[in-house]
Design a protein around this motif. Structure first.
Motif, mmCIF file in Angstrom:
data_model
loop_
_atom_site.group_PDB
_atom_site.id
_atom_site.type_symbol
_atom_site.label_atom_id
_atom_site.label_comp_id
_atom_site.label_asym_id
_atom_site.label_seq_id
_atom_site.Cartn_x
_atom_site.Cartn_y
_atom_site.Cartn_z
ATOM 1 N N LEU A 190 -20.274 -18.404 102.350
ATOM 2 C CA LEU A 190 -21.493 -17.976 103.023
ATOM 3 C C LEU A 190 -21.757 -18.672 104.389
ATOM 4 C CD1 LEU A 190 -24.129 -16.336 102.715
ATOM 5 C CD2 LEU A 190 -24.964 -18.625 101.454
ATOM 6 N N ALA A 191 -21.318 -19.924 104.537
ATOM 7 C CA ALA A 191 -21.537 -20.604 105.774
ATOM 8 C C ALA A 191 -20.726 -20.122 106.881
ATOM 9 C CB ALA A 191 -21.192 -21.917 105.601
ATOM 10 N N ALA A 192 -19.303 -19.699 106.517
ATOM 11 C CA ALA A 192 -18.893 -19.141 107.439
ATOM 12 C C ALA A 192 -19.030 -17.655 107.911
ATOM 13 C CB ALA A 192 -17.278 -18.869 107.032
ATOM 14 N N ARG A 193 -19.543 -17.069 106.783
ATOM 15 C CA ARG A 193 -20.046 -15.606 106.918
ATOM 16 C C ARG A 193 -21.334 -15.433 107.926
ATOM 17 N NH1 ARG A 193 -20.340 -10.534 104.693
ATOM 18 N NH2 ARG A 193 -22.451 -9.510 104.705
ATOM 19 N N GLU A 194 -22.248 -16.352 107.721
ATOM 20 C CA GLU A 194 -23.449 -16.391 108.583
ATOM 21 C C GLU A 194 -23.173 -16.912 109.955
ATOM 22 O OE1 GLU A 194 -26.027 -18.808 106.116
ATOM 23 O OE2 GLU A 194 -26.989 -17.180 105.052
ATOM 24 N N THR A 195 -22.445 -17.962 110.037
ATOM 25 C CA THR A 195 -22.085 -18.258 111.384
ATOM 26 C C THR A 195 -21.302 -17.175 112.177
ATOM 27 O OG1 THR A 195 -21.698 -20.579 110.831
ATOM 28 C CG2 THR A 195 -20.768 -20.046 112.677
ATOM 29 N N LEU A 196 -20.331 -16.535 111.699
ATOM 30 C CA LEU A 196 -19.725 -15.414 112.269
ATOM 31 C C LEU A 196 -20.736 -14.344 112.535
ATOM 32 C CD1 LEU A 196 -16.597 -15.293 110.258
ATOM 33 C CD2 LEU A 196 -16.835 -15.802 112.534
ATOM 34 N N GLN A 197 -21.761 -14.177 111.643
ATOM 35 C CA GLN A 197 -22.792 -13.048 112.109
ATOM 36 C C GLN A 197 -23.660 -13.346 113.200
ATOM 37 O OE1 GLN A 197 -24.359 -12.714 108.163
ATOM 38 N NE2 GLN A 197 -23.398 -10.614 108.056
ATOM 39 N N VAL A 233 -14.207 -14.997 94.414
ATOM 40 C CA VAL A 233 -13.833 -13.860 95.077
ATOM 41 C C VAL A 233 -14.575 -12.835 94.345
ATOM 42 C CG1 VAL A 233 -12.275 -12.214 95.790
ATOM 43 C CG2 VAL A 233 -11.914 -14.675 96.037
ATOM 44 N N ARG A 234 -14.561 -12.531 93.028
ATOM 45 C CA ARG A 234 -15.312 -11.516 92.311
ATOM 46 C C ARG A 234 -16.837 -11.447 92.647
ATOM 47 N NH1 ARG A 234 -11.693 -13.010 87.737
ATOM 48 N NH2 ARG A 234 -13.371 -14.304 86.995
ATOM 49 N N ALA A 235 -17.595 -12.776 92.680
ATOM 50 C CA ALA A 235 -18.844 -12.597 93.008
ATOM 51 C C ALA A 235 -19.172 -12.350 94.409
ATOM 52 C CB ALA A 235 -19.373 -14.143 92.951
ATOM 53 N N LEU A 239 -21.299 -8.749 95.975
ATOM 54 C CA LEU A 239 -22.422 -8.577 96.775
ATOM 55 C C LEU A 239 -21.911 -7.694 98.144
ATOM 56 C CD1 LEU A 239 -23.147 -12.466 97.192
ATOM 57 C CD2 LEU A 239 -24.742 -10.685 95.931
ATOM 58 N N GLY A 240 -20.919 -7.021 97.836
ATOM 59 C CA GLY A 240 -20.521 -5.931 99.026
ATOM 60 C C GLY A 240 -19.771 -6.768 100.251
ATOM 61 N N TRP A 241 -19.425 -8.145 100.160
ATOM 62 C CA TRP A 241 -18.572 -8.615 101.310
ATOM 63 C C TRP A 241 -17.314 -7.944 101.306
ATOM 64 C CZ3 TRP A 241 -19.748 -14.810 100.810
ATOM 65 C CH2 TRP A 241 -21.001 -14.884 100.716
ATOM 66 N N SER A 242 -16.778 -8.255 102.526
ATOM 67 C CA SER A 242 -15.329 -7.922 102.776
ATOM 68 C C SER A 242 -14.492 -9.385 102.557
ATOM 69 C CB SER A 242 -15.198 -7.169 104.193
ATOM 70 O OG SER A 242 -13.806 -7.295 104.499
ATOM 71 N N VAL A 243 -14.041 -9.306 101.391
ATOM 72 C CA VAL A 243 -13.255 -10.608 101.307
ATOM 73 C C VAL A 243 -11.859 -10.269 100.574
ATOM 74 C CG1 VAL A 243 -14.590 -11.170 99.236
ATOM 75 C CG2 VAL A 243 -13.337 -12.890 100.157
ATOM 76 N N ASP A 244 -10.916 -10.888 100.842
ATOM 77 C CA ASP A 244 -9.550 -10.918 99.981
ATOM 78 C C ASP A 244 -9.238 -12.175 99.386
ATOM 79 O OD1 ASP A 244 -8.980 -8.280 100.775
ATOM 80 O OD2 ASP A 244 -8.182 -8.821 102.764
ATOM 81 N N GLY A 245 -8.194 -12.339 98.561
ATOM 82 C CA GLY A 245 -7.794 -13.338 97.667
ATOM 83 C C GLY A 245 -8.111 -13.422 96.392
ATOM 84 N N PRO A 246 -7.904 -14.652 95.670
ATOM 85 C CA PRO A 246 -7.151 -15.875 96.352
ATOM 86 C C PRO A 246 -5.762 -15.370 96.765
ATOM 87 C CG PRO A 246 -7.435 -16.192 94.007
ATOM 88 C CD PRO A 246 -8.017 -14.815 94.450
ATOM 89 N N MET A 247 -5.449 -16.005 97.936
ATOM 90 C CA MET A 247 -3.927 -15.444 98.498
ATOM 91 C C MET A 247 -3.407 -17.143 98.721
ATOM 92 S SD MET A 247 -3.273 -13.622 102.041
ATOM 93 C CE MET A 247 -4.101 -12.151 101.398
#
Length: 328
Positions: A190-197, A233-235, A239-247
């Motif tokens: 979430l921290a990374a996502r909000e920073t990128l936004q 990752v499932r959670a 929420l509709g996030w674009s997320v892959d993994g765990p890789m």
């Protein structure tokens, strides 16, 4: 060189405050060099947070004229270090206390509106802890100063387009693995996502790396990913996030097809970033209401006070901070 004055109420400063880190390391020297580079590149005058006499001494070492320094940056005198405690190359509690004071003053200036963002030169964890402050990096300290839970602030390393946010940082691998849980992975993402936004990436593409080799290989190499990274990752996907993994970490961090990667352990992210740019990495703090960034290298006590430290990483970081403040 002069003491900066707070901005008028209602104005938003584009100036950058530079906390010089451990004064007995290379921080003061590279702060001066980076401020000069920022002014040359953008015309912006940084604000160095340190002792005025310390910056004057550094300018003498660098053979920088007083008028040239005054033209390029200001100094906000902190009064945190006694002259006799300035001992380049020595790890000391006094220097550690000053390191904390510089960051504290930077946060105060941001609250006053005098600066818009903070860049920090390298610290020394041993020195800060010796001063009586529990410290494992700038992330937790800045969070505490802002009244934000430490678990909400995350180191977000960036070099040559590779961005890695860390769930755990400066602790033993055993401790980190024992502490990891889906909520920690979610908070880092979430921290990374909000920073990128905030940087203009409307829908960031994230990738969560596994704890174990091959992300556990469905439990063959350990159950940790079954109980931690997979539920996280499932959670996020729910929420509709674009997320892959765990890789698998080695595969994920080499393919570089995502906007950011969520690393479980310190070395997973650091090795990848520093292989790309040993001296040029920028260390953002994500998850806090302040634009704050440092560098990915240390205080280099072996060359402190000699006028030959490479300021590339801090120079690049200040330019990135300026861009973050001035890009619509």
């Amino acid at each position: 060189m002069s003491t900066v004055q707070p901005a008028l109420p209602g104005t938003e400063s584009t100036r950058i405050g530079v906390a010089v880190g451990d004064p007995n390391g290379i921080g003061p020297e590279i702060a001066v060099r980076a401020a000069l580079a920022l002014h040359a590149a953008t015309g912006e005058r940084a604000v160095l947070l340190a002792e005025d006499w310390l910056i004057a001494r550094v300018c003498e070492t660098l053979q920088l004229r007083q008028d040239a320094a005054a033209h390029a940056f200001d100094v906000h005198h902190c009064g945190a270090l006694a002259r006799e405690d300035w001992q380049p190359g020595r790890i000391s509690a006094a220097a550690g206390a000053a390191t904390v004071a510089y960051v504290r003053e930077a946060v105060a200036l941001r609250r006053a509106g005098a600066i818009g963002a903070v860049g920090a030169a390298p610290h020394c964890e041993a020195a800060v802890n010796a001063s009586g402050t529990a410290f494992s990096g700038y992330s937790g300290l800045v969070a505490e100063l802002l009244g934000v839970p430490r678990g909400q602030a995350h180191l977000f390393l960036e070099a040559q387009g590779l961005r890695v946010v860390h769930c755990t940082l400066h602790e033993s691998v055993q401790s980190a693995v024992q502490r990891l849980n889906p909520a920690m992975v979610y908070r880092a993402a979430l921290a990374a996502r909000e920073t990128l936004q905030l940087w203009g990436v409307a829908e960031p593409r994230l990738c969560v790396v596994g704890i174990n080799p091959h992300a556990g290989e469905d439990g063959l190499f350990g159950e940790e990913d079954e109980h931690v990274t997979k539920p996280a990752v499932r959670a996020m996907r729910a929420l509709g996030w674009s997320v892959d993994g765990p890789m698998a970490a080695d595969v994920a961090l080499s393919e570089r097809q995502h906007d950011a990667y969520v690393a479980m352990l310190h070395d997973q992210g650091h090795i990848a970033v520093k292989m790309l740019s040993p001296k040029g990495a920028t260390a953002w703090v994500a998850g806090i209401p302040l634009i704050f960034a440092s560098v990915g290298h240390g205080a280099a006590f072996d060359i402190a006070g000699q006028g030959r430290a490479d300021a590339t990483a801090l120079s690049d970081t200040l330019v990135l901070l300026h861009r973050a403040l001035t890009t619509p």
